[in-house]
Design a protein around this motif. Structure first.
Motif, PDB file in Angstrom:
ATOM      1  N   GLY A 127      -6.024  59.324  46.064  1.00 35.23           N
ATOM      2  CA  GLY A 127      -7.449  59.147  45.807  1.00 35.23           C
ATOM      3  C   GLY A 127      -8.144  58.305  46.852  1.00 35.23           C
ATOM      4  N   PHE A 128      -7.444  57.296  47.369  1.00 32.52           N
ATOM      5  CA  PHE A 128      -8.044  56.447  48.396  1.00 32.52           C
ATOM      6  C   PHE A 128      -8.122  57.182  49.735  1.00 32.52           C
ATOM      7  CE2 PHE A 128      -7.178  53.268  45.238  1.00 32.52           C
ATOM      8  CZ  PHE A 128      -8.220  52.368  45.400  1.00 32.52           C
ATOM      9  N   LEU A 129      -7.139  58.036  50.038  1.00 31.96           N
ATOM     10  CA  LEU A 129      -7.252  58.868  51.233  1.00 31.96           C
ATOM     11  C   LEU A 129      -8.420  59.835  51.096  1.00 31.96           C
ATOM     12  CD1 LEU A 129      -4.330  57.752  51.768  1.00 31.96           C
ATOM     13  CD2 LEU A 129      -3.827  59.982  52.783  1.00 31.96           C
ATOM     14  N   MET A 130      -8.583  60.384  49.893  1.00 35.34           N
ATOM     15  CA  MET A 130      -9.711  61.280  49.639  1.00 35.34           C
ATOM     16  C   MET A 130     -11.042  60.549  49.798  1.00 35.34           C
ATOM     17  SD  MET A 130     -11.990  61.486  46.839  1.00 35.34           S
ATOM     18  CE  MET A 130     -11.072  60.945  45.419  1.00 35.34           C
ATOM     19  N   SER A 131     -11.104  59.286  49.360  1.00 31.65           N
ATOM     20  CA  SER A 131     -12.371  58.545  49.374  1.00 31.65           C
ATOM     21  C   SER A 131     -12.862  58.241  50.778  1.00 31.65           C
ATOM     22  CB  SER A 131     -12.220  57.235  48.591  1.00 31.65           C
ATOM     23  OG  SER A 131     -11.425  56.297  49.298  1.00 31.65           O
ATOM     24  N   ILE A 132     -11.984  58.364  51.781  1.00 32.04           N
ATOM     25  CA  ILE A 132     -12.377  58.104  53.160  1.00 32.04           C
ATOM     26  C   ILE A 132     -13.538  59.010  53.570  1.00 32.04           C
ATOM     27  CG2 ILE A 132     -11.623  58.259  55.555  1.00 32.04           C
ATOM     28  CD1 ILE A 132     -10.482  55.865  54.162  1.00 32.04           C
ATOM     29  N   ALA A 133     -13.554  60.245  53.079  1.00 32.63           N
ATOM     30  CA  ALA A 133     -14.626  61.176  53.441  1.00 32.63           C
ATOM     31  C   ALA A 133     -15.984  60.693  52.942  1.00 32.63           C
ATOM     32  CB  ALA A 133     -14.328  62.566  52.882  1.00 32.63           C
ATOM     33  N   VAL A 148      -1.590  52.004  55.368  1.00 33.74           N
ATOM     34  CA  VAL A 148      -2.472  51.861  56.533  1.00 33.74           C
ATOM     35  C   VAL A 148      -3.918  52.154  56.134  1.00 33.74           C
ATOM     36  CG1 VAL A 148      -3.052  52.834  58.796  1.00 33.74           C
ATOM     37  CG2 VAL A 148      -0.668  52.361  58.205  1.00 33.74           C
ATOM     38  N   PHE A 149      -4.112  53.183  55.338  1.00 34.08           N
ATOM     39  CA  PHE A 149      -5.469  53.506  54.894  1.00 34.08           C
ATOM     40  C   PHE A 149      -6.027  52.421  53.982  1.00 34.08           C
ATOM     41  CE2 PHE A 149      -4.256  57.720  56.342  1.00 34.08           C
ATOM     42  CZ  PHE A 149      -5.421  58.149  56.932  1.00 34.08           C
ATOM     43  N   ALA A 150      -5.177  51.818  53.186  1.00 33.02           N
ATOM     44  CA  ALA A 150      -5.623  50.707  52.334  1.00 33.02           C
ATOM     45  C   ALA A 150      -6.151  49.558  53.193  1.00 33.02           C
ATOM     46  CB  ALA A 150      -4.476  50.228  51.448  1.00 33.02           C
ATOM     47  N   VAL A 151      -5.468  49.277  54.297  1.00 35.23           N
ATOM     48  CA  VAL A 151      -5.901  48.221  55.217  1.00 35.23           C
ATOM     49  C   VAL A 151      -7.251  48.576  55.837  1.00 35.23           C
ATOM     50  CG1 VAL A 151      -5.383  47.045  57.384  1.00 35.23           C
ATOM     51  CG2 VAL A 151      -3.573  47.412  55.705  1.00 35.23           C
ATOM     52  N   LEU A 152      -7.420  49.843  56.249  1.00 31.75           N
ATOM     53  CA  LEU A 152      -8.673  50.272  56.867  1.00 31.75           C
ATOM     54  C   LEU A 152      -9.833  50.213  55.878  1.00 31.75           C
ATOM     55  CD1 LEU A 152      -7.328  53.301  58.947  1.00 31.75           C
ATOM     56  CD2 LEU A 152      -8.159  51.122  59.846  1.00 31.75           C
ATOM     57  N   ILE A 153      -9.599  50.625  54.630  1.00 33.87           N
ATOM     58  CA  ILE A 153     -10.650  50.547  53.614  1.00 33.87           C
ATOM     59  C   ILE A 153     -10.999  49.090  53.328  1.00 33.87           C
ATOM     60  CG2 ILE A 153     -11.196  50.991  51.184  1.00 33.87           C
ATOM     61  CD1 ILE A 153      -9.528  53.559  51.412  1.00 33.87           C
ATOM     62  N   ALA A 206      -4.227  69.004  48.083  1.00 38.30           N
ATOM     63  CA  ALA A 206      -2.921  68.909  48.731  1.00 38.30           C
ATOM     64  C   ALA A 206      -2.328  67.512  48.602  1.00 38.30           C
ATOM     65  CB  ALA A 206      -3.038  69.296  50.204  1.00 38.30           C
ATOM     66  N   LEU A 207      -3.165  66.482  48.708  1.00 42.01           N
ATOM     67  CA  LEU A 207      -2.666  65.106  48.657  1.00 42.01           C
ATOM     68  C   LEU A 207      -1.954  64.793  47.349  1.00 42.01           C
ATOM     69  CD1 LEU A 207      -5.697  63.168  50.201  1.00 42.01           C
ATOM     70  CD2 LEU A 207      -3.489  63.603  51.286  1.00 42.01           C
ATOM     71  N   VAL A 208      -2.433  65.361  46.237  1.00 41.91           N
ATOM     72  CA  VAL A 208      -1.845  65.041  44.934  1.00 41.91           C
ATOM     73  C   VAL A 208      -0.430  65.588  44.789  1.00 41.91           C
ATOM     74  CG1 VAL A 208      -4.047  64.845  43.734  1.00 41.91           C
ATOM     75  CG2 VAL A 208      -2.940  67.078  43.882  1.00 41.91           C
ATOM     76  N   GLN A 209      -0.023  66.458  45.706  1.00 41.53           N
ATOM     77  CA  GLN A 209       1.323  67.004  45.640  1.00 41.53           C
ATOM     78  C   GLN A 209       2.354  66.104  46.317  1.00 41.53           C
ATOM     79  OE1 GLN A 209       1.349  71.241  46.746  1.00 41.53           O
ATOM     80  NE2 GLN A 209      -0.841  71.253  46.278  1.00 41.53           N
ATOM     81  N   SER A 210       1.898  64.945  46.772  1.00 38.69           N
ATOM     82  CA  SER A 210       2.822  64.002  47.406  1.00 38.69           C
ATOM     83  C   SER A 210       3.692  63.274  46.382  1.00 38.69           C
ATOM     84  CB  SER A 210       2.048  62.975  48.231  1.00 38.69           C
ATOM     85  OG  SER A 210       1.157  62.238  47.412  1.00 38.69           O
ATOM     86  N   TYR A 232      -6.668  60.750  37.790  1.00 41.23           N
ATOM     87  CA  TYR A 232      -8.076  60.591  37.430  1.00 41.23           C
ATOM     88  C   TYR A 232      -8.485  59.119  37.512  1.00 41.23           C
ATOM     89  CZ  TYR A 232      -8.324  65.405  35.646  1.00 41.23           C
ATOM     90  OH  TYR A 232      -8.322  66.772  35.529  1.00 41.23           O
ATOM     91  N   ILE A 233      -7.628  58.237  36.981  1.00 42.14           N
ATOM     92  CA  ILE A 233      -7.933  56.801  37.025  1.00 42.14           C
ATOM     93  C   ILE A 233      -7.995  56.318  38.467  1.00 42.14           C
ATOM     94  CG2 ILE A 233      -7.080  54.496  36.424  1.00 42.14           C
ATOM     95  CD1 ILE A 233      -5.787  55.779  33.929  1.00 42.14           C
ATOM     96  N   GLU A 234      -6.977  56.708  39.257  1.00 44.17           N
ATOM     97  CA  GLU A 234      -6.904  56.252  40.637  1.00 44.17           C
ATOM     98  C   GLU A 234      -8.075  56.771  41.469  1.00 44.17           C
ATOM     99  OE1 GLU A 234      -5.115  57.093  44.857  1.00 44.17           O
ATOM    100  OE2 GLU A 234      -5.487  58.538  43.272  1.00 44.17           O
TER     101      GLU A 234
END
Length: 524
Positions: free
Chosen positions: A72-78, A205-210, A266-270, A289-291
């Motif tokens: 979800g956080f990778l998705m939120s980058i957009a 890494v994305f958490a750090v960037l956000i 696709a990300l949710v399949q990780s 959904y929560i995340e």
């Protein structure tokens, strides 16, 4: 379509397991993640009384939420890319606090779309590009693929240019735009390096960037001290005027990113879950959904910071209409340059974090889109290099062209926003069609009420972006030849949208008729 079930057979699967008996070998299909790359979630779907009826409420677990946190956080980058930041600053400078309510509701609409994307990926175990390849005839899926690639290229140009602008600021102007583009292009190799160390490392890494974005823009928020009462009124009281309609359209248009719809499925399949157990799927959806909701609340706060900073600094001033991504830092420095840290560099750090994170997720999305539509079976490094080159080469050309006249980049951004707006129906319509399909989603197909709400949101977003397109091309269409080209393109564009909608309606009606006939035969 697969043949109708024989009498006595189940008319639909319990879960959304996509039919695989189409002359294909399952192992040859492109997949989002290999089995050894997935994060194993211990105990998913195993609490409670053990019944797989999907009705027993499973207890909440912070540990499981933590294991599901990341996609979800990778998705939120957009929602935080440089294009969105430019929309935020222009909204604040021109409309003040008056469009904050629209930003909040637009984020909520974006959340609904992304939750549907996650639902599709979790239930089927396949992502949107793969399912489009299966669902549509060759000509249609190639058109969808081209449209998705164009949207991705348009977004990537904005993201890379945003990073290049930030690098130029942080280097005190010593590094021109084109060199910033080259530096940003290297994130492809950083991405490949991080992938070798696992999904969780990449997500960290994305958490750090956000977090960097949040701290940078929160610092600016504190430095400029926006009006709290005006901020609250902007959130709670809807206001819209003829002077702010263009900014309002931009606020909504920036939220739905076509490539992000493909990406999230696709990300949710990780995460490794058993798609054959309803309780496992149901519990995974709950945590996703929560995340995703938490991630988009964070992204909303960051967008809120940027909008209110520029509303406080420039609303009602003569500079308001001339502020863009290129000169925003300079204007801020002129107005608030006496702080503990130069606000110009705080802005540049946040912009760089936004640009770098969004370009890496763009590379990620490009892999899934190309691999899914074309069923490419290439090594990941080669596929990443190909998809990255598709976006970085046009960006380099743009950077070289605009390096001597950076202020023309604002006009370019308008064209890029239009390019992405054009592609929105080609992500939303297939998503709504597939996530509503009982044959594909089983018991997890969205119900009529949610389908109606989601369809209204999709129509609203497409109408708003349609207004943007009409307004833009009405001002640009100055010659007969150009007008004819636009008219021809519009006819083909509308025709393809009608085809996608019609195919979904016909398929849905055919399935309902088939189910009714099967039920009648069984009862008879």
């Amino acid at each position: 379509m697969p043949p109708p079930p024989q009498q006595g057979e189940a008319s639909e699967p319990l879960l959304g397991s996509y039919p695989r008996d189409r002359g294909r070998v399952e192992l040859e299909d492109e997949t989002a993640y290999d089995s050894d790359e997935k994060v194993h979630v211990v105990g998913i779907g195993e609490d409670g009384d053990g019944a797989d009826d999907g009705l027993t409420s499973l207890p909440f677990s912070w540990k499981k939420l933590w294991l599901f946190t990341g996609p979800g956080f990778l998705m939120s980058i957009a929602f935080l890319d440089p294009g969105n930041l430019e929309g935020d600053l222009q909204s604040g400078a021109i409309a003040g606090y008056s469009l904050l309510w629209l930003l909040m509701w637009a984020t909520a609409m974006g959340l609904l779309v992304q939750l549907l994307s996650a639902r599709l990926g979790v239930v089927t175990g396949r992502h949107l590009a793969e399912l489009c390849r299966e669902e549509y005839p060759s000509w249609a899926r190639y058109v969808l693929w081209v449209m998705a690639e164009l949207a991705l290229i348009g977004a990537d140009i904005q993201e890379v240019i945003g990073s290049a602008i930030a690098i130029k600021i942080l280097s005190n102007g010593y590094l021109p735009l084109w060199s910033g583009v080259v530096i940003t292009a290297s994130d492809c190799f950083i991405f490949l390096f991080l992938e070798n160390y696992g999904v969780r490392k990449l997500e960290a890494v994305f958490a750090v960037l956000i977090a960097t974005m949040a701290l940078s823009f929160a610092w600016m928020f504190g430095e400029t001290k926006p009006n709290g009462v005006e901020l609250l009124l902007g959130l709670l009281v809807p206001r819209l005027s003829s002077k702010t309609i263009k900014q309002a359209v931009g606020v909504v248009g920036c939220i739905i990113m076509p490539h992000n719809v493909f990406l999230h499925s696709a990300l949710v399949q990780s995460r490794e879950i058993d798609h054959n157990k309803k309780r496992c799927v149901q519990e995974a959806l709950k945590y996703y959904y929560i995340e995703s909701t938490i991630a988009l609340v964070v992204s909303f706060m960051i967008n809120l910071f940027v909008t209110t900073v520029f509303a406080r600094a420039f609303y009602g001033t003569k500079e308001a209409s001339s502020i863009g991504l290129v000169n925003a830092g300079e204007y801020l420095q002129e107005k608030y340059g006496g702080g503990l840290l130069p606000i110009l560099y705080i802005w540049a750090v946040g912009l760089l974090a936004a640009g770098q994170s969004s370009t890496i997720t763009g590379t990620y999305a490009g892999q899934f889109i190309m691999g899914g539509f074309l069923n490419l079976r290439l090594k990941k490094w080669l596929r990443a290099l190909i998809t990255r080159s598709c976006a970085i080469i046009p960006t380099m050309i743009v950077a070289l062209f605009f390096d001597t006249n950076e202020h023309s980049l604002d006009a370019l951004n308008e064209w890029l926003n239009v390019l992405q707006s054009i592609q929105i129906p080609f992500a939303l319509i297939p998503l709504l069609f597939l996530v509503s399909k009982k044959q594909l989603m089983g018991d997890f197909a969205i119900k009529p009420t949610l389908k109606t709400v989601a369809s209204l949101v999709a129509v609203l977003v497409m109408v708003i972006n349609g207004y943007l397109l009409v307004d833009f091309f009405a001002s640009e269409a100055t010659g007969v030849l150009f007008s004819c080209a636009i008219s021809t393109f519009t006819a083909a564009y509308v025709g393809f949208i009608i085809y996608l909608v019609g195919r979904g309606v016909i398929s849905s009606n055919w399935r309902s008729c088939l189910d009714h006939t099967s039920k009648s035969m069984t009862e008879g």
